[in-house]
Write a protein that holds these residues in place. Sequence first.
Motif, PDB file in Angstrom:
ATOM      1  N   CYS A  64       0.802  -1.231   0.000  1.00  0.00           N
ATOM      2  CA  CYS A  64       0.000   0.000   0.000  1.00  0.00           C
ATOM      3  C   CYS A  64       0.831   1.275   0.000  1.00  0.00           C
ATOM      4  O   CYS A  64       0.282   2.361  -0.225  1.00  0.00           O
ATOM      5  CB  CYS A  64      -0.979  -0.005   1.163  1.00  0.00           C
ATOM      6  N   CYS A 149      -1.985   0.767   8.484  1.00  0.00           N
ATOM      7  CA  CYS A 149      -2.336  -0.369   7.637  1.00  0.00           C
ATOM      8  C   CYS A 149      -2.142  -1.659   8.411  1.00  0.00           C
ATOM      9  O   CYS A 149      -1.537  -1.686   9.491  1.00  0.00           O
ATOM     10  CB  CYS A 149      -1.522  -0.374   6.346  1.00  0.00           C
ATOM     11  N   GLY A 180      -0.959  -3.711   3.839  1.00  0.00           N
ATOM     12  CA  GLY A 180      -2.165  -3.327   3.104  1.00  0.00           C
ATOM     13  C   GLY A 180      -3.346  -4.194   3.529  1.00  0.00           C
ATOM     14  O   GLY A 180      -3.301  -4.841   4.571  1.00  0.00           O
TER      15      GLY A 180
END
Length: 279
Positions: A64, A149, A180
């Motif tokens: 991410c 995250c 992520g």
Amino acid sequence: MKLLRFGEKGQEKPGVLDTQGTIRSLEGVVNDVDGSLLADLSVLDGVDFDSLPKVDANTRFAPCVANPSKFLCIGLNYADHAAESGMPLPPEPEVFTKAVSAVSGANDDIEKPRNSEKLDWEVELAIVIGKECKYVDEADAMDYIAGYCVCNDVSERNFQLERGSQWDKGKGCDTFGPIGPYLVTKDEVTDPCNLPMWLEVNGKRYQNGNTNTMVFKPAFLVSYLSQFMSLKPGDVISTGTPPGVGLGQTPPVYLNEGDVIELGIEGLGQQKQVVVAAK
């Protein structure tokens, strides 16, 4: 915002979730979800995410955040996890690093290293830095966080604990750092110190915890680490795990090829990985 990156390895593109939970492409709006963007999220002010091009829901979630300069981790940061590991609670944060080459996507395969005997799992809340900081006071530290995250702090316990004093060997193998699927900006996380978190292996739940049992909280960790090194936008800090890791089972349980790991943190999304042989 829930920022993300999508696409095959080497072809990752920036994206975002719209108000309906649909992935939208940020191509042409920003270059990537990286330190440059996180240092100035105002470039996304006024962008109508719902009008951006849709992305296939089956696309790969890439890491991410792109190219973090550091991947720092905190060990034994939950008192009950320290107890199950048979280790004393440290008086200061136990700091180690993962190699940035360990970073992988939320649902990418986990490679079991050659000669691995004790491959383990750890669901963790990760902090992503948004502004460069050095010698930051704890009272100001939240200003330097871009968001949060999910991280699976994959570990090889034999490499980590039985082959010398440095943990890094058992923490930094390729694919040992899935992050992520999203980077959730801090404005959407009301209280990072009260987030339910869980992890299952082959459908059996092993970890069922909450960030409210962290010993050292996010603001303290950012301040603490900044006393020893500068933190750059995009840097990742994984903050420790609740009890229920394989090492703590009676007898211990470790991952083998074909095992399926699923994990998540409330509001931050879920991950799913399959264990495969190292290439």
